[in-house]
Design a protein around this motif. Structure first.
Motif, PDB file in Angstrom:
ATOM      1  N   GLY A  19       0.780  -1.237   0.000  1.00 50.16           N
ATOM      2  CA  GLY A  19       0.000   0.000   0.000  1.00 50.16           C
ATOM      3  C   GLY A  19       0.808   1.281   0.000  1.00 50.16           C
ATOM      4  N   TYR A  20       2.131   1.184   0.046  1.00 50.45           N
ATOM      5  CA  TYR A  20       2.968   2.388   0.057  1.00 50.45           C
ATOM      6  C   TYR A  20       3.183   2.919  -1.357  1.00 50.45           C
ATOM      7  CZ  TYR A  20       3.839   1.340   4.930  1.00 50.45           C
ATOM      8  OH  TYR A  20       3.670   1.097   6.270  1.00 50.45           O
ATOM      9  N   PHE A  21       3.367   4.220  -1.450  1.00 48.51           N
ATOM     10  CA  PHE A  21       3.654   4.893  -2.717  1.00 48.51           C
ATOM     11  C   PHE A  21       5.170   5.110  -2.770  1.00 48.51           C
ATOM     12  CE2 PHE A  21       4.208   8.433  -5.576  1.00 48.51           C
ATOM     13  CZ  PHE A  21       3.220   8.284  -6.528  1.00 48.51           C
ATOM     14  N   VAL A  22       5.858   4.272  -3.527  1.00 54.14           N
ATOM     15  CA  VAL A  22       7.322   4.240  -3.492  1.00 54.14           C
ATOM     16  C   VAL A  22       7.894   4.919  -4.732  1.00 54.14           C
ATOM     17  CG1 VAL A  22       9.369   2.780  -3.295  1.00 54.14           C
ATOM     18  CG2 VAL A  22       7.204   2.050  -2.242  1.00 54.14           C
ATOM     19  N   VAL A  23       8.757   5.900  -4.501  1.00 55.09           N
ATOM     20  CA  VAL A  23       9.447   6.578  -5.591  1.00 55.09           C
ATOM     21  C   VAL A  23      10.936   6.266  -5.473  1.00 55.09           C
ATOM     22  CG1 VAL A  23       9.910   8.766  -6.746  1.00 55.09           C
ATOM     23  CG2 VAL A  23       7.750   8.439  -5.521  1.00 55.09           C
ATOM     24  N   SER A  24      11.467   5.569  -6.461  1.00 59.07           N
ATOM     25  CA  SER A  24      12.886   5.211  -6.476  1.00 59.07           C
ATOM     26  C   SER A  24      13.612   6.133  -7.443  1.00 59.07           C
ATOM     27  CB  SER A  24      13.045   3.746  -6.907  1.00 59.07           C
ATOM     28  OG  SER A  24      14.400   3.368  -6.900  1.00 59.07           O
ATOM     29  N   ILE A  25      14.666   6.771  -6.962  1.00 61.62           N
ATOM     30  CA  ILE A  25      15.389   7.766  -7.764  1.00 61.62           C
ATOM     31  C   ILE A  25      16.664   7.153  -8.340  1.00 61.62           C
ATOM     32  CG2 ILE A  25      16.562  10.005  -7.744  1.00 61.62           C
ATOM     33  CD1 ILE A  25      14.853  10.805  -5.382  1.00 61.62           C
ATOM     34  N   GLN A  26      16.908   7.414  -9.634  1.00 58.98           N
ATOM     35  CA  GLN A  26      18.203   7.072 -10.219  1.00 58.98           C
ATOM     36  C   GLN A  26      19.128   8.265 -10.015  1.00 58.98           C
ATOM     37  OE1 GLN A  26      19.556   4.326 -11.456  1.00 58.98           O
ATOM     38  NE2 GLN A  26      21.446   5.459 -11.695  1.00 58.98           N
ATOM     39  N   HIS A  27      20.026   8.157  -9.049  1.00 61.78           N
ATOM     40  CA  HIS A  27      20.894   9.290  -8.711  1.00 61.78           C
ATOM     41  C   HIS A  27      22.103   9.404  -9.636  1.00 61.78           C
ATOM     42  CE1 HIS A  27      18.907  10.640  -5.056  1.00 61.78           C
ATOM     43  NE2 HIS A  27      18.773   9.377  -4.691  1.00 61.78           N
ATOM     44  N   GLU A  28      22.441   8.342 -10.313  1.00 60.61           N
ATOM     45  CA  GLU A  28      23.647   8.350 -11.146  1.00 60.61           C
ATOM     46  C   GLU A  28      23.288   8.345 -12.626  1.00 60.61           C
ATOM     47  OE1 GLU A  28      25.819   4.874 -10.001  1.00 60.61           O
ATOM     48  OE2 GLU A  28      25.515   5.285  -7.880  1.00 60.61           O
ATOM     49  N   LEU A  29      23.977   9.178 -13.384  1.00 64.58           N
ATOM     50  CA  LEU A  29      23.888   9.161 -14.834  1.00 64.58           C
ATOM     51  C   LEU A  29      25.240   8.723 -15.393  1.00 64.58           C
ATOM     52  CD1 LEU A  29      22.021  12.563 -15.407  1.00 64.58           C
ATOM     53  CD2 LEU A  29      21.030  10.277 -15.106  1.00 64.58           C
ATOM     54  N   LYS A  30      25.223   8.194 -16.590  1.00 63.27           N
ATOM     55  CA  LYS A  30      26.459   7.664 -17.168  1.00 63.27           C
ATOM     56  C   LYS A  30      27.508   8.751 -17.386  1.00 63.27           C
ATOM     57  CE  LYS A  30      24.363   3.645 -19.387  1.00 63.27           C
ATOM     58  NZ  LYS A  30      24.127   2.914 -20.652  1.00 63.27           N
ATOM     59  N   THR A  31      27.071   9.995 -17.462  1.00 59.90           N
ATOM     60  CA  THR A  31      27.997  11.107 -17.698  1.00 59.90           C
ATOM     61  C   THR A  31      28.570  11.685 -16.404  1.00 59.90           C
ATOM     62  OG1 THR A  31      26.074  12.576 -17.769  1.00 59.90           O
ATOM     63  CG2 THR A  31      26.922  11.774 -19.872  1.00 59.90           C
ATOM     64  N   ASP A  32      28.113  11.203 -15.247  1.00 59.96           N
ATOM     65  CA  ASP A  32      28.587  11.728 -13.963  1.00 59.96           C
ATOM     66  C   ASP A  32      30.016  11.279 -13.670  1.00 59.96           C
ATOM     67  OD1 ASP A  32      26.162  12.953 -13.449  1.00 59.96           O
ATOM     68  OD2 ASP A  32      25.393  11.292 -12.252  1.00 59.96           O
ATOM     69  N   GLU A  33      30.688  12.066 -12.840  1.00 61.02           N
ATOM     70  CA  GLU A  33      31.991  11.643 -12.347  1.00 61.02           C
ATOM     71  C   GLU A  33      31.805  10.456 -11.405  1.00 61.02           C
ATOM     72  OE1 GLU A  33      33.944  14.875 -10.456  1.00 61.02           O
ATOM     73  OE2 GLU A  33      34.170  16.063 -12.289  1.00 61.02           O
ATOM     74  N   PHE A  34      32.792   9.581 -11.368  1.00 61.71           N
ATOM     75  CA  PHE A  34      32.711   8.439 -10.474  1.00 61.71           C
ATOM     76  C   PHE A  34      32.840   8.885  -9.021  1.00 61.71           C
ATOM     77  CE2 PHE A  34      34.139   6.217 -14.387  1.00 61.71           C
ATOM     78  CZ  PHE A  34      33.079   5.317 -14.481  1.00 61.71           C
ATOM     79  N   LEU A  35      32.284   8.099  -8.127  1.00 63.47           N
ATOM     80  CA  LEU A  35      32.325   8.405  -6.702  1.00 63.47           C
ATOM     81  C   LEU A  35      33.770   8.369  -6.211  1.00 63.47           C
ATOM     82  CD1 LEU A  35      30.425   8.860  -4.229  1.00 63.47           C
ATOM     83  CD2 LEU A  35      30.593   6.402  -3.803  1.00 63.47           C
ATOM     84  N   ALA A  36      34.140   9.332  -5.388  1.00 60.51           N
ATOM     85  CA  ALA A  36      35.510   9.409  -4.872  1.00 60.51           C
ATOM     86  C   ALA A  36      35.845   8.178  -4.034  1.00 60.51           C
ATOM     87  CB  ALA A  36      35.671  10.671  -4.039  1.00 60.51           C
ATOM     88  N   MET A  37      37.032   7.649  -4.231  1.00 60.16           N
ATOM     89  CA  MET A  37      37.497   6.479  -3.497  1.00 60.16           C
ATOM     90  C   MET A  37      38.752   6.773  -2.683  1.00 60.16           C
ATOM     91  SD  MET A  37      35.317   4.111  -4.078  1.00 60.16           S
ATOM     92  CE  MET A  37      33.942   3.817  -5.208  1.00 60.16           C
ATOM     93  N   THR A  38      39.222   8.005  -2.741  1.00 57.53           N
ATOM     94  CA  THR A  38      40.429   8.383  -2.016  1.00 57.53           C
ATOM     95  C   THR A  38      40.175   9.649  -1.209  1.00 57.53           C
ATOM     96  OG1 THR A  38      41.224   9.689  -3.910  1.00 57.53           O
ATOM     97  CG2 THR A  38      41.936   7.377  -3.773  1.00 57.53           C
TER      98      THR A  38
END
Length: 255
Positions: A95-114
């Motif tokens: 019964g919940y109204f669930v909105v799932s967001i795509q936060h990443e696009l292919k053109t985005d910078e990769f997430l920092a790992m350092t």
């Protein structure tokens, strides 16, 4: 010349559109319906794909909105539809109204790992928090009947850190926040919104992310340790793990 004018007018129409093109599908077993949309935040020149899961039975709908944020997927562009369907479809069937967001696009910078990740990843979380705000504003326009005073944010890993930052920035917009192994962004020490967090067995949170025992009691924050790996909180979870996560999250939603 005529052909050139037609092309220019077509491009103008595309730029002015809201990009709300919906593709619907239905799963007969769980009795929910799915719509995928592509929103566009003109102020940030940002496309925001979303998936909306809701019950097919209007009488069963409780009108409580949930905004879900996925973990880091290396900008592959498909996590919002595929990686957590065991949970999003289940919650919609309840019964919940669930909105799932795509936060990443292919053109985005990769997430920092350092570097100091609380700092180097902050721009990513800031973008995520603004995505959540924009999507919330848009669904309020299109679905004014929902109970926004009961809004819940759910997120896994990097998406959980985004959700925590959103609550720091907009503490009065969410009623509950349910976190699946947020590791970097420090939880707010507050009773509102109500905070629940499910912890993995293999990855600890950074220092000061989780409240101490005194703070847990003071703010009535729930920290639940599990026997599930961090990476198994998405569709990689086995049946036992999926059932546990679904039942705990449903329990938190009902509190």
């Amino acid at each position: 010349m005529k052909n050139i004018l037609i092309i220019i007018l077509s491009l103008m129409m595309i730029q002015c559109s809201t990009n709300k093109r919906a593709i619907s599908s239905e799963n007969k077993n769980l009795k929910f319906k799915l719509d995928t949309l592509s929103l566009f935040d003109q102020n940030r020149n940002r496309r925001i794909p979303i998936a909306i899961y809701q019950s097919k039975n209007l009488k069963r709908s409780n009108k409580i909105p949930i905004i879900f944020s996925h973990g880091y997927g290396e900008n592959n562009g498909s996590d919002y539809l595929k990686a957590y369907t065991y949970l999003t479809e289940f919650l919609a069937s309840k019964g919940y109204f669930v909105v799932s967001i795509q936060h990443e696009l292919k053109t985005d910078e990769f997430l920092a790992m350092t570097g100091k990740l609380q700092e180097t990843r902050k721009p990513n979380w800031e973008r995520g928090a603004q995505n959540i705000l924009y999507v919330l504003q848009e669904i309020k326009k299109d679905y004014p009947q929902l109970k926004y005073n009961e809004l819940t944010l759910i997120g896994h890993s990097n998406g959980a850190d985004m959700s925590v930052l959103f609550v720091h920035q907009y503490p009065r917009l969410a009623n509950k926040i349910i976190l699946m192994d947020n590791r970097r962004m420090e939880l707010p020490r507050t009773s509102i919104p109500k905070i629940f967090t499910l912890r993995s067995k293999d990855y600890p949170a950074d220092e000061n992310v989780l409240p101490n025992n005194e703070e847990l009691k003071k703010y009535n924050i729930t920290v639940q340790f599990t026997n599930i790996d961090h990476s198994n909180m998405d569709n990689d979870a086995n049946e036992t793990e999926r059932n546990y996560l679904k039942m705990k999250i449903l329990e938190y939603l009902n509190k």
